[in-house]
Design an enzyme around this catalytic site. Structure first.
Site, mmCIF file in Angstrom:
data_model
loop_
_atom_site.group_PDB
_atom_site.id
_atom_site.type_symbol
_atom_site.label_atom_id
_atom_site.label_comp_id
_atom_site.label_asym_id
_atom_site.label_seq_id
_atom_site.Cartn_x
_atom_site.Cartn_y
_atom_site.Cartn_z
ATOM 1 N N HIS A 60 16.036 14.579 19.728
ATOM 2 C CA HIS A 60 14.616 14.848 20.034
ATOM 3 C C HIS A 60 14.067 13.776 20.981
ATOM 4 O O HIS A 60 13.276 14.079 21.874
ATOM 5 C CB HIS A 60 13.765 14.834 18.757
ATOM 6 C CG HIS A 60 13.720 16.147 18.019
ATOM 7 N ND1 HIS A 60 13.260 17.303 18.592
ATOM 8 C CD2 HIS A 60 14.051 16.464 16.742
ATOM 9 C CE1 HIS A 60 13.316 18.292 17.704
ATOM 10 N NE2 HIS A 60 13.797 17.815 16.574
ATOM 11 N N GLY B 51 13.614 14.955 8.321
ATOM 12 C CA GLY B 51 13.490 14.071 9.479
ATOM 13 C C GLY B 51 12.331 14.516 10.354
ATOM 14 O O GLY B 51 11.830 15.638 10.214
HETATM 15 O O1 K1U Z 1 13.777 17.255 13.234
HETATM 16 C C1 K1U Z 1 13.336 18.140 12.522
HETATM 17 O O2 K1U Z 1 12.791 19.111 13.002
HETATM 18 C C2 K1U Z 1 13.472 18.034 11.025
HETATM 19 C C3 K1U Z 1 14.685 18.780 10.509
HETATM 20 C C4 K1U Z 1 15.832 17.794 10.405
HETATM 21 C C5 K1U Z 1 17.209 18.355 10.236
HETATM 22 C C6 K1U Z 1 17.492 19.377 9.369
HETATM 23 C C7 K1U Z 1 18.795 19.845 9.233
HETATM 24 C C8 K1U Z 1 19.795 19.258 9.938
HETATM 25 C C9 K1U Z 1 19.499 18.250 10.801
HETATM 26 C C10 K1U Z 1 18.217 17.774 10.946
HETATM 27 C C11 K1U Z 1 14.323 19.359 9.148
HETATM 28 O O3 K1U Z 1 14.001 18.639 8.251
HETATM 29 S S1 K1U Z 1 14.375 21.066 8.967
HETATM 30 C C12 K1U Z 1 13.982 21.311 7.231
HETATM 31 C C13 K1U Z 1 15.094 20.983 6.312
HETATM 32 O O4 K1U Z 1 16.222 20.827 6.742
HETATM 33 C C14 K1U Z 1 14.845 20.827 4.868
HETATM 34 C C15 K1U Z 1 13.642 21.113 4.317
HETATM 35 C C16 K1U Z 1 13.438 20.955 2.954
HETATM 36 C C17 K1U Z 1 14.438 20.514 2.153
HETATM 37 C C18 K1U Z 1 15.667 20.228 2.694
HETATM 38 C C19 K1U Z 1 15.877 20.387 4.052
HETATM 39 ZN ZN ZN Z 2 14.211 19.034 14.959
#
Ligand code: K1U
Ligand code: ZN
Length: 173
Positions: free
Chosen positions: A141, A46
């Site tokens: 956010h 996300g």
């Molecule tokens: O908003 C953001 O900073 C993105 C975030 C979203 C999120 C992750 C986990 C729980 C809720 C929301 C991320 O994408 S962090 C990276 C991540 O979770 C990930 C990266 C690669 C593969 C799978 C997951």
């Molecule tokens: Zn975030």
């Protein structure tokens, strides 16, 4: 399409409440394209516009897990949560604006969300599982809230100090 720089906490732009998108124009379409490219490149599941320094209520996400499953990029403009379940779910969350830090956050397990799509049409969907966690994290956010705001003050302070150190190191190189 181009990659945008992701802001790192602490940054006042991550604490501000984002403004509604008044019109879906070329600027918004380019922003959405760039954000999807930036999210996949990170990689993440996300990304919200304030994370790339744009104070507009727009987010992108794709929580498809397996490599064998087709991607499902979603662009949500002016998203609103219209219903939350009583059932809660705990997930170990991360954030591209708080690299390499993870913590368990409890949120409603299922949510109904309405939004405007890139073609200007109204949309609504019930999200569950990781999709529900992610859409709530991203809408936070837009309201200037980070997942560390759900943690105890001491843990939040420790993470903030680590991020300040990371930003100092990155500024030196
Ligand atoms: O908003 C953001 O900073 C993105 C975030 C979203 C999120 C992750 C986990 C729980 C809720 C929301 C991320 O994408 S962090 C990276 C991540 O979770 C990930 C990266 C690669 C593969 C799978 C997951
Ligand atoms: Zn975030």
């Amino acid at each position: 399409m181009s990659l945008r720089q992701i802001l790192i906490h602490p940054d006042p732009r991550l604490k501000a409440v984002a403004d509604p998108v008044a019109e879906v124009d070329d600027t918004i379409r380019r922003l959405a394209d760039d954000m999807l490219e930036t999210m996949y490149d990170a990689p993440g599941i996300g990304l919200a516009a304030p994370q790339v320094g744009v104070g507009k209520r727009l987010l992108v996400m794709d929580c498809v897990k397996g490599e064998d499953e087709a991607p499902r990029p979603l662009v949500l403009i002016n998203p609103q949560i219209t219903w939350v379940s009583d059932e809660m779910n705990t997930y170990e969350e991360g954030c591209l604006s708080i690299p390499d830090q993870y913590a368990e956050v409890e949120r409603p397990a299922v949510v109904d969300v309405t939004w405007t799509a890139l073609d200007g049409t109204p949309q609504s969907e019930r999200f569950d599982g990781l999709w529900a966690t992610c859409v709530q994290h991203e809408i936070d956010h837009l309201d200037g809230k980070l997942f560390i705001d759900y943690l105890k003050p001491l843990r939040r302070q420790m993470i903030t100090r680590k991020m300040q150190k990371l930003k100092r190191e990155r500024a030196r190189t």
